[in-house]
Motif scaffolding. Structure first.
Motif, short mmCIF file in Angstrom:
data_model
loop_
_atom_site.label_atom_id
_atom_site.label_comp_id
_atom_site.label_asym_id
_atom_site.label_seq_id
_atom_site.Cartn_x
_atom_site.Cartn_y
_atom_site.Cartn_z
N ALA A 102 0.85 -1.19 0.00
CA ALA A 102 0.00 0.00 0.00
C ALA A 102 0.89 1.25 0.00
N ARG A 103 0.48 2.25 -0.75
CA ARG A 103 1.25 3.49 -0.82
C ARG A 103 1.14 4.24 0.50
N ALA A 104 2.26 4.68 1.02
CA ALA A 104 2.25 5.44 2.27
C ALA A 104 1.69 6.83 2.03
N LEU A 105 0.78 7.24 2.88
CA LEU A 105 0.24 8.59 2.79
C LEU A 105 1.22 9.59 3.42
N ARG A 106 1.51 10.65 2.70
CA ARG A 106 2.36 11.71 3.22
C ARG A 106 1.50 12.77 3.91
N LEU A 107 2.16 13.64 4.64
CA LEU A 107 1.41 14.70 5.35
C LEU A 107 0.66 15.59 4.37
N GLU A 108 1.26 15.83 3.21
CA GLU A 108 0.58 16.68 2.22
C GLU A 108 -0.67 16.00 1.66
N HIS A 109 -0.67 14.66 1.63
CA HIS A 109 -1.87 13.94 1.19
C HIS A 109 -2.99 14.07 2.22
N ILE A 110 -2.63 13.92 3.49
CA ILE A 110 -3.62 14.08 4.55
C ILE A 110 -4.20 15.48 4.52
N SER A 227 -15.04 -0.88 3.32
CA SER A 227 -15.56 0.48 3.21
C SER A 227 -14.47 1.51 3.52
N VAL A 228 -13.59 1.19 4.47
CA VAL A 228 -12.49 2.10 4.79
C VAL A 228 -11.62 2.30 3.55
N ASN A 229 -11.31 1.22 2.86
CA ASN A 229 -10.52 1.33 1.63
C ASN A 229 -11.23 2.16 0.58
N ARG A 230 -12.54 1.95 0.44
CA ARG A 230 -13.29 2.69 -0.58
C ARG A 230 -13.33 4.18 -0.26
N ALA A 234 -11.82 6.97 -2.77
CA ALA A 234 -12.68 8.03 -3.27
C ALA A 234 -12.05 9.40 -3.01
N LEU A 235 -11.49 9.60 -1.82
CA LEU A 235 -10.81 10.86 -1.51
C LEU A 235 -9.59 11.04 -2.41
N GLY A 240 -7.16 13.88 -7.10
CA GLY A 240 -6.35 13.71 -8.29
C GLY A 240 -5.03 12.99 -8.07
N LEU A 241 -4.95 12.14 -7.04
CA LEU A 241 -3.72 11.40 -6.79
C LEU A 241 -3.52 10.35 -7.88
N ASP A 242 -2.27 10.13 -8.26
CA ASP A 242 -1.99 9.19 -9.35
C ASP A 242 -1.69 7.78 -8.85
N PHE A 243 -1.91 7.53 -7.55
CA PHE A 243 -1.64 6.20 -7.02
C PHE A 243 -2.86 5.62 -6.29
N VAL A 244 -4.03 6.01 -6.73
CA VAL A 244 -5.27 5.57 -6.08
C VAL A 244 -5.38 4.04 -6.00
N PRO A 245 -5.00 3.28 -7.06
CA PRO A 245 -5.13 1.82 -6.95
C PRO A 245 -4.31 1.21 -5.81
N THR A 246 -3.25 1.89 -5.39
CA THR A 246 -2.40 1.34 -4.32
C THR A 246 -2.77 1.91 -2.96
N LEU A 247 -3.84 2.69 -2.89
CA LEU A 247 -4.29 3.22 -1.61
C LEU A 247 -5.12 2.18 -0.87
N SER A 248 -4.87 2.03 0.41
CA SER A 248 -5.69 1.16 1.25
C SER A 248 -5.55 1.62 2.68
N SER A 249 -6.27 0.97 3.57
CA SER A 249 -6.20 1.35 4.97
C SER A 249 -4.79 1.21 5.53
N HIS A 250 -3.98 0.31 4.95
CA HIS A 250 -2.60 0.15 5.42
C HIS A 250 -1.77 1.39 5.11
N SER A 251 -2.28 2.25 4.23
CA SER A 251 -1.60 3.50 3.93
C SER A 251 -1.53 4.38 5.17
#
Length: 312
Positions: A102-110, A227-230, A234-235, A240-251
């Motif tokens: 899963a792609r790690a979320l950065r502070l700028e993503h949050i 649902s958490v992953n969805r 969706a966010l 407009g993030l280019d790594f949406v497919p690799t986003l999950s709760s583990h991010s």
């Protein structure tokens, strides 16, 4: 009655996820044409035939499951045969590929997620997602932990909030894990976000993060892990993030640990916040977070640039 009681506890010794994995392994083996109990030569043939179709890590898990079936029946485990192990090692060498993480979320993503939520019309879903995002990230929660939090697990303190998890992936015996969420000084504060959600949803007991239907009506049951992953995807799509497919709760967990590492947060603090049991896991996240800030090439790049300037 004693036998029934013992069987019940034996059943509880294995998680539902593990049982599902074991069933999947047996179905795969039997669809291929295998029958249980089996012999090492048959297992080796199964692994060889499935090598191109299944990830080596999946085959490793399936082999463990098939071996466990034999152990449970009191039979010799064919999965431990040297020929079978050699076959699997050869498959790893020939077909091994990096694990998709899963792609790690950065502070700028949050920050982008929260800004997107701020712009949405007022609704229960908006308040829930605002709280879910902050609690999930700053608490480094797994999705299985997030969706099982109940009001009775919350302990409000002047400095923040303590969430006591009665059971977790790394705490299967229910000894209890605690996550402390400090209050923020500005608009970003997981504690006030959760207070606000509970107040708007009028939740006083039961699951904290609940489903909200299309008419923005609160449902009595907790969100599902999916649902958490969805919600995250969706966010991510809206931002407009280019790594949406690799986003999950583990991010959430990867994001908290790598972001903290970039800010030079102490190793012990990172490990405690995520509830990690093994130092190796945490060190891996720290190395990922500091792969550019603590990079041997950085000093050399600066040195070469200086040499060029001096020559000119």
């Amino acid at each position: 009655m004693l036998a029934d009681s013992a069987n019940r506890y034996i059943h509880m010794a294995t998680t539902d996820n593990t049982r599902r994995t074991y069933r999947a392994a047996i179905r795969s083996f039997e669809r291929w044409g295998g029958r249980l109990p089996t012999q090492p030569a048959t297992l080796a043939a199964y692994l060889s035939d499935q090598a191109a179709a299944l990830n080596p890590r999946t085959l490793d898990v399936y082999l463990t499951a098939l071996g466990r079936w034999h152990q449970t029946q009191g039979l010799r485990d064919p999965a431990r045969d040297p020929g079978v192990r050699k076959t699997l090692e050869g498959i790893r060498r020939a077909h091994g590929r990096p694990k998709r993480q899963a792609r790690a979320l950065r502070l700028e993503h949050i920050a982008a997620f929260l800004q997107t939520l701020q712009q949405q019309p007022d609704s229960l879903k908006k308040h829930r997602d605002w709280a879910l995002l902050q609690v999930g990230f700053f608490g480094a929660f797994r999705r299985s932990e997030l969706v099982t939090i109940e009001v009775k697990h919350l302990s409000w303190e002047p400095e923040g909030l303590v969430v006591t998890l009665p059971r977790s992936k790394t705490d299967p015996h229910g000894e209890g894990l605690k996550r402390a969420l400090p209050r923020g000084n500005g608009p970003v504060c997981p504690v006030s976000a959760l207070e606000n959600w509970l107040q708007h949803a009028d939740i006083h007991e039961g699951p904290v993060f609940r489903a909200v239907n299309r008419w923005d009506r609160l449902q009595p049951h907790a969100l599902s892990g999916g649902s958490v992953n969805r919600i995250l995807k969706a966010l991510g799509g809206t931002c407009g993030l280019d790594f949406v497919p690799t986003l999950s709760s583990h991010s959430f967990r990867r994001g908290l640990s790598t972001a903290a590492a970039r800010e030079k947060v102490d190793f012990a603090q990172i490990k405690r916040q995520g509830g990690w049991k093994h130092d190796g896991t945490v060190r891996g996240y720290i190395e990922e977070g500091q792969q550019f800030t603590d990079n041997a090439a950085s000093t050399l790049l600066t040195k070469v640039a200086r040499l060029i300037r001096d020559t000119d």
